[in-house]
Design a protein around this motif. Sequence first.
Motif, PDB file in Angstrom:
ATOM      1  N   ALA A 163       0.813  -1.217   0.000  1.00 47.20           N
ATOM      2  CA  ALA A 163       0.000   0.000   0.000  1.00 47.20           C
ATOM      3  C   ALA A 163       0.846   1.267   0.000  1.00 47.20           C
ATOM      4  O   ALA A 163       0.463   2.278  -0.609  1.00 47.20           O
ATOM      5  CB  ALA A 163      -0.926   0.004   1.221  1.00 47.20           C
ATOM      6  N   THR A 164       1.996   1.235   0.652  1.00 45.19           N
ATOM      7  CA  THR A 164       2.806   2.443   0.799  1.00 45.19           C
ATOM      8  C   THR A 164       4.074   2.422  -0.041  1.00 45.19           C
ATOM      9  O   THR A 164       4.458   3.448  -0.617  1.00 45.19           O
ATOM     10  CB  THR A 164       3.189   2.642   2.286  1.00 45.19           C
ATOM     11  OG1 THR A 164       1.986   2.742   3.063  1.00 45.19           O
ATOM     12  CG2 THR A 164       4.018   3.899   2.478  1.00 45.19           C
ATOM     13  N   LEU A 165       4.735   1.262  -0.143  1.00 46.32           N
ATOM     14  CA  LEU A 165       6.033   1.206  -0.825  1.00 46.32           C
ATOM     15  C   LEU A 165       5.945   0.758  -2.287  1.00 46.32           C
ATOM     16  O   LEU A 165       6.806   1.122  -3.084  1.00 46.32           O
ATOM     17  CB  LEU A 165       6.986   0.281  -0.057  1.00 46.32           C
ATOM     18  CG  LEU A 165       7.348   0.734   1.364  1.00 46.32           C
ATOM     19  CD1 LEU A 165       8.255  -0.286   2.024  1.00 46.32           C
ATOM     20  CD2 LEU A 165       8.009   2.109   1.339  1.00 46.32           C
ATOM     21  N   THR A 166       4.955  -0.016  -2.630  1.00 49.08           N
ATOM     22  CA  THR A 166       4.835  -0.481  -4.014  1.00 49.08           C
ATOM     23  C   THR A 166       3.912   0.420  -4.833  1.00 49.08           C
ATOM     24  O   THR A 166       4.199   0.717  -6.002  1.00 49.08           O
ATOM     25  CB  THR A 166       4.324  -1.937  -4.064  1.00 49.08           C
ATOM     26  OG1 THR A 166       5.239  -2.770  -3.338  1.00 49.08           O
ATOM     27  CG2 THR A 166       4.225  -2.441  -5.489  1.00 49.08           C
ATOM     28  N   PHE A 167       2.813   0.866  -4.244  1.00 47.57           N
ATOM     29  CA  PHE A 167       1.832   1.648  -4.998  1.00 47.57           C
ATOM     30  C   PHE A 167       2.430   2.858  -5.724  1.00 47.57           C
ATOM     31  O   PHE A 167       2.194   3.035  -6.927  1.00 47.57           O
ATOM     32  CB  PHE A 167       0.687   2.098  -4.090  1.00 47.57           C
ATOM     33  CG  PHE A 167      -0.259   3.039  -4.774  1.00 47.57           C
ATOM     34  CD1 PHE A 167      -1.095   2.589  -5.792  1.00 47.57           C
ATOM     35  CD2 PHE A 167      -0.299   4.375  -4.429  1.00 47.57           C
ATOM     36  CE1 PHE A 167      -1.961   3.465  -6.442  1.00 47.57           C
ATOM     37  CE2 PHE A 167      -1.152   5.248  -5.076  1.00 47.57           C
ATOM     38  CZ  PHE A 167      -1.985   4.794  -6.088  1.00 47.57           C
TER      39      PHE A 167
END
Length: 284
Positions: A163-167
């Motif tokens: 949710a935070t590092l890949t998106f």
Amino acid sequence: MSFYGQFPSGNYAREYARAFRQAWQFQTISETAQSILSACNYAVTCASRLLYKPSCRPMLHLHHCISARSFRPLWMLEELQLPYQLHMLPFPPRAKARWFLEENPLGTVPLMVQGEAPNEVRMTESAAMCQYLAATHPDAGLDVAPTHPAYGAYLNWLHMSDATLTFPQTLVLRYGRFEPAEHKQPQVVEDNTRWFLARLRAVEATVAHSDYLCAGRFTAADVAVGYALLLAQHLGLVEQFGPATQAYWQRLQARPGYQRAMAAQTRAAEEQDVPTTPAPNTRP
């Protein structure tokens, strides 16, 4: 422990597929024909499930594109050394293998299937697969129990990984690489690159004092976050990692499970006549 290509030879389905592929080597294969060939390979694989004895058939089936988010569960499977069958797809599958929509209406990878109806497990979220595989094989030590003090941190890293590092990186890929020139958005690319690097500070702060993210050991959370670092490597961002994150990423890549997963995806792609270009490196 990929079981692709390790079943007894001599079944007609695989012999037919081999002959079909050899025939096509003498022709110029258009993008449409490649999709048809990929569909035929997939059909043969599905037929093989029925031909093999249940005792020889792997329980886990993972649908995967080279170095896409489906690398997370592939890496987990290799860390756990579980039997599985790897089904390779051209990227993006929703455009180049539209028959896959019958398996997964989203047309995306990963798709992981375990068992058969009525108890079949079907999952499409890569971080959830990491948690599922770790929780269902607790003796391997990649899970963190709910009673453990680090359980909250473990769940937080699992969810943060996507949710935070890949998106934000998916937006960089889309508007910096995947879209045709007239649809590229340089400002979106710049903004989301900064977003990713800013949030990566949480990893830097943690691994500056510990080899791994939580519980004082390697867990499924490291696999989940590790994929975000792999994606960043494909985007050329590693040099902008903090020193602790760079060292952490080197530790992850040195793991035998990671190296086996890398080798397994390339080998399976070659055997199944799927392009070996990593998904993040795809161009229109």
